[in-house]
Design a protein around this motif. Structure first.
Motif, PDB file in Angstrom:
ATOM      1  N   LEU A  69     -10.642-106.329 -53.798  1.00  0.00           N
ATOM      2  CA  LEU A  69     -10.678-105.325 -54.869  1.00  0.00           C
ATOM      3  C   LEU A  69      -9.243-105.225 -55.376  1.00  0.00           C
ATOM      4  CD1 LEU A  69     -12.738-102.785 -52.713  1.00  0.00           C
ATOM      5  CD2 LEU A  69     -13.661-104.230 -54.529  1.00  0.00           C
ATOM      6  N   ASP A  70      -8.930-106.015 -56.390  1.00  0.00           N
ATOM      7  CA  ASP A  70      -7.533-106.179 -56.799  1.00  0.00           C
ATOM      8  C   ASP A  70      -7.155-105.186 -57.899  1.00  0.00           C
ATOM      9  OD1 ASP A  70      -4.998-107.056 -57.297  1.00  0.00           O
ATOM     10  OD2 ASP A  70      -5.587-108.911 -58.313  1.00  0.00           O
ATOM     11  N   ASN A  71      -6.535-104.085 -57.490  1.00  0.00           N
ATOM     12  CA  ASN A  71      -6.025-103.147 -58.503  1.00  0.00           C
ATOM     13  C   ASN A  71      -4.518-103.344 -58.709  1.00  0.00           C
ATOM     14  OD1 ASN A  71      -5.133-102.057 -56.135  1.00  0.00           O
ATOM     15  ND2 ASN A  71      -6.141-100.074 -56.363  1.00  0.00           N
ATOM     16  N   GLU A  72      -3.986-104.389 -58.122  1.00  0.00           N
ATOM     17  CA  GLU A  72      -2.588-104.809 -58.321  1.00  0.00           C
ATOM     18  C   GLU A  72      -1.582-103.746 -57.884  1.00  0.00           C
ATOM     19  OE1 GLU A  72      -2.798-106.108 -62.484  1.00  0.00           O
ATOM     20  OE2 GLU A  72      -3.438-108.081 -61.795  1.00  0.00           O
ATOM     21  N   VAL A  73      -1.970-102.937 -56.892  1.00  0.00           N
ATOM     22  CA  VAL A  73      -1.098-101.875 -56.381  1.00  0.00           C
ATOM     23  C   VAL A  73      -1.711-101.316 -55.088  1.00  0.00           C
ATOM     24  CG1 VAL A  73      -2.284-100.024 -57.660  1.00  0.00           C
ATOM     25  CG2 VAL A  73       0.113 -99.713 -57.047  1.00  0.00           C
ATOM     26  N   TYR A  74      -0.884-100.617 -54.289  1.00  0.00           N
ATOM     27  CA  TYR A  74      -1.431 -99.811 -53.194  1.00  0.00           C
ATOM     28  C   TYR A  74      -1.829 -98.476 -53.824  1.00  0.00           C
ATOM     29  CZ  TYR A  74       0.526-102.898 -49.539  1.00  0.00           C
ATOM     30  OH  TYR A  74       0.825-103.956 -48.721  1.00  0.00           O
ATOM     31  N   GLN A 121       2.740 -98.305 -54.232  1.00  0.00           N
ATOM     32  CA  GLN A 121       3.692 -99.327 -53.794  1.00  0.00           C
ATOM     33  C   GLN A 121       3.250-100.666 -54.381  1.00  0.00           C
ATOM     34  OE1 GLN A 121       1.987 -97.324 -51.692  1.00  0.00           O
ATOM     35  NE2 GLN A 121       3.552 -95.950 -50.933  1.00  0.00           N
ATOM     36  N   GLU A 122       4.193-101.602 -54.554  1.00  0.00           N
ATOM     37  CA  GLU A 122       3.795-102.923 -55.044  1.00  0.00           C
ATOM     38  C   GLU A 122       3.122-103.702 -53.926  1.00  0.00           C
ATOM     39  OE1 GLU A 122       7.741-104.538 -55.947  1.00  0.00           O
ATOM     40  OE2 GLU A 122       7.487-105.953 -54.292  1.00  0.00           O
ATOM     41  N   VAL A 135       6.433-101.950 -63.133  1.00  0.00           N
ATOM     42  CA  VAL A 135       7.163-100.788 -62.622  1.00  0.00           C
ATOM     43  C   VAL A 135       6.142 -99.808 -62.070  1.00  0.00           C
ATOM     44  CG1 VAL A 135       8.632 -98.832 -63.261  1.00  0.00           C
ATOM     45  CG2 VAL A 135       9.051-101.092 -64.266  1.00  0.00           C
ATOM     46  N   LEU A 136       6.302 -99.474 -60.801  1.00  0.00           N
ATOM     47  CA  LEU A 136       5.376 -98.549 -60.154  1.00  0.00           C
ATOM     48  C   LEU A 136       6.183 -97.414 -59.545  1.00  0.00           C
ATOM     49  CD1 LEU A 136       3.246-101.362 -58.523  1.00  0.00           C
ATOM     50  CD2 LEU A 136       2.423 -99.785 -60.279  1.00  0.00           C
ATOM     51  N   LYS A 137       5.484 -96.342 -59.145  1.00  0.00           N
ATOM     52  CA  LYS A 137       6.223 -95.178 -58.625  1.00  0.00           C
ATOM     53  C   LYS A 137       7.147 -95.579 -57.493  1.00  0.00           C
ATOM     54  CE  LYS A 137       2.713 -91.813 -59.733  1.00  0.00           C
ATOM     55  NZ  LYS A 137       1.341 -91.684 -59.245  1.00  0.00           N
ATOM     56  N   MET A 138       6.660 -96.467 -56.621  1.00  0.00           N
ATOM     57  CA  MET A 138       7.512 -96.854 -55.510  1.00  0.00           C
ATOM     58  C   MET A 138       8.004 -98.290 -55.647  1.00  0.00           C
ATOM     59  SD  MET A 138       6.077 -94.508 -52.483  1.00  0.00           S
ATOM     60  CE  MET A 138       4.701 -93.617 -53.194  1.00  0.00           C
ATOM     61  N   ALA A 139       8.088 -98.759 -56.894  1.00  0.00           N
ATOM     62  CA  ALA A 139       8.778-100.015 -57.220  1.00  0.00           C
ATOM     63  C   ALA A 139       9.496 -99.731 -58.544  1.00  0.00           C
ATOM     64  CB  ALA A 139       7.789-101.164 -57.364  1.00  0.00           C
ATOM     65  N   LYS A 173       9.926-107.907 -58.254  1.00  0.00           N
ATOM     66  CA  LYS A 173      10.815-109.055 -58.490  1.00  0.00           C
ATOM     67  C   LYS A 173      10.122-110.405 -58.329  1.00  0.00           C
ATOM     68  CE  LYS A 173      15.306-107.020 -57.712  1.00  0.00           C
ATOM     69  NZ  LYS A 173      14.925-105.614 -57.475  1.00  0.00           N
ATOM     70  N   PHE A 174       8.904-110.409 -57.734  1.00  0.00           N
ATOM     71  CA  PHE A 174       8.278-111.703 -57.414  1.00  0.00           C
ATOM     72  C   PHE A 174       6.953-111.873 -58.153  1.00  0.00           C
ATOM     73  CE2 PHE A 174      10.628-109.923 -53.830  1.00  0.00           C
ATOM     74  CZ  PHE A 174      11.664-110.834 -53.758  1.00  0.00           C
ATOM     75  N   GLU A 175       6.482-113.107 -58.197  1.00  0.00           N
ATOM     76  CA  GLU A 175       5.232-113.403 -58.907  1.00  0.00           C
ATOM     77  C   GLU A 175       4.015-112.873 -58.148  1.00  0.00           C
ATOM     78  OE1 GLU A 175       5.142-114.778 -61.847  1.00  0.00           O
ATOM     79  OE2 GLU A 175       7.301-115.212 -61.864  1.00  0.00           O
TER      80      GLU A 175
END
Ligand SMILES: Cc1ncc(C[n+]2csc(CCOP(=O)(O)OP(=O)(O)O)c2C)c(N)n1
Ligand code: SF4
Ligand code: SF4
Ligand code: SF4
Lengths: 300, 107
Positions: free
Chosen positions: A155-160, A166-167, A176-180, A185-187
């Protein structure tokens, strides 16, 4: 683990809540229900605390309708948002520790085969991108290399999502996420390629803005996992909270992401194609008859 | 107070495409009835919302406006609904459901 578990115990029918009675009498058990019948039968999924408008919720709802034999299915999950809904269904659910899900599912699927022999009992793992590609990565890959016969759905929502942004390995570079806060920086990890290298018999990507396609890939993945080997579905299921998607625009976002990085792809091994065709009558994998040679003008 | 989805039987029954049902994230929420609208001469029934299950995301509004192009769903404050379905008033049949639509405030 059969139609018996969705029957009333003698004398208890009148004490059961309406939702339970509806499910026993008008649920999908023992019948073949389809996405086009939605709204006309009682679904096995009940109320749960996932956020309003969450695309992951919609995907889980569709997946449960697509299971070929819900009465003979066990779901396995782990920490993350999805388990909040997956656990609220009339399908037995096993909760692994965070990241353990493919190890737990390996043992479960082997145990069920010892206990029930050839009678198919389907094991389906549904876990987040963090659970699958980060914390559970080692167990996921090893279960695929061992060709464990169950289905893994990311279930890929591309975040925690569950822990506030978190990323993950599946987050896109630069997000850009709250905790990133400086941007990732990476693919984004290529889990599809890894699934193929590890020998999965079926690998597909899907987005829930096409309910019939979700239904079709889940059915194929579960059927192939019965006999041929590991199957993997990677579903884009946006987090409207962490990506600030207005809830009435979630399907618009799904379409945009589908066009951008989540086009439908499906890999089916030759063995799996043959199995689906011979065992379940799938015609789409039959070899196409050679086109008749073009008539040459002037020659009889 | 909070918003829930409300489907106009007159507008939906003219099209009855059953699309919104497939896109609502919540299970057992947008239901379908072959009976709704028959009294007004519509043949194919209508969708309706079990408002006690609706989380008010308005995805169904987007689907009806943009995919079905039928504009049958509006978000309405729960206490302003003229009539609505609740899970306890929904009966399942062989191929469809029936619902008693009543004022949610009355209960
Ligand atoms: C061993 C362990 N470490 C950390 C956690 C805390 N935790 C709960 S959910 C979660 C992240 C879930 O992210 P993901 O797997 O991507 O699922 P999502 O919530 O986004 O669906 C974390 C870190 C935990 N439950 N167990
Ligand atoms: S936090 Fe995100 S992924 Fe989790 S339920 Fe809410 S919208 Fe869905
Ligand atoms: S999308 Fe609109 S027209 Fe179609 S069933 Fe739903 S309310 Fe009716
Ligand atoms: S507002 Fe959201 S939860 Fe309510 S019926 Fe529409 S799609 Fe379903």
């Amino acid at each position: 683990m059969s139609l018996d578990y969705v029957k009333f115990s003698n004398g208890f029918e009148k004490f059961m809540p309406k939702e339970y009675r509806d499910m026993v009498e008008h649920g999908p058990f023992g019948k073949k229900v389809t996405v086009s019948q939605m709204g006309n039968f009682k679904e096995v999924l009940e109320e749960h605390p996932m956020c309003a408008g969450c695309a992951m919720t919609l995907f889980i709802r569709l997946a449960m309708i697509a299971f070929p034999n819900p009465e003979d299915t066990i779901t396995v999950g782990t920490a993350g948002c999805g388990r909040l809904a997956i656990s609220q269904a009339a399908i037995p659910f096993v909760y692994g520790n965070y990241g353990d899900q493919n190890g737990v599912a390996s043992g479960l699927s082997r145990g069920l085969r010892l206990r029930f022999g050839d009678k198919p009992k389907d094991v389906v793992v549904m876990a987040g991108d963090g659970g699958t590609a980060d914390i559970g990565f080692q167990q996921v890959l090893h279960s695929w290399f061992r060709k464990e016969r169950f289905t893994t759905i990311m279930l890929d929502n591309e975040v925690y999502g569950n822990t506030g942004g978190q990323e993950s390995g599946m987050t896109n570079r630069g997000a850009v996420l709250k905790m990133a806060p400086l941007g990732k920086k990476f693919e984004k990890m290529d889990m599809l390629q890894m699934a193929k290298v590890a020998g999965c018999a079926y690998v597909a990507t899907v987005v829930p803005n096409n309910p019939r396609r979700v239904e079709s890939v889940i059915k194929k993945a579960v059927l192939i996992a019965r006999e041929v080997g590991s199957t993997y579905i990677q579903a884009y299921t946006s987090c409207n909270i962490e990506y600030a998607i207005p809830t009435d625009k979630v399907m618009e976002d799904a379409k945009a992401v589908e066009n951008d990085r989540y086009q439908f792809t499906e890999y089916v091994s030759e063995e799996a194609k043959q199995y689906l065709t011979e065992r379940y009558g799938y015609k789409e994998f039959l070899a196409k008859p050679a086109a008749p040679a073009a008539a040459i003008p002037g020659k009889a | 107070m909070y918003l829930v989805a409300d489907i106009s039987v007159e507008i939906c029954a003219a099209k009855s495409c059953k699309l919104c049902t497939q896109y609502c994230p919540e299970a057992n929420t947008i239901q379908y009835s072959d009976e709704l609208g028959k009294d007004k001469g519509f043949k194919y029934g209508s969708a309706y919302v079990a408002v006690d299950r609706c989380k008010g995301c308005a995805q169904c509004v987007w689907v009806c406006d943009n995919m079905a192009k039928n504009y049958a769903i509006k978000m309405i404050m729960i206490d302003q609904l003229p009539k609505a379905a609740l899970t306890e008033n929904i009966t399942y049949g062989e191929k469809s459901t029936t619902a008693v639509l009543a004022s949610p405030a009355a209960g």
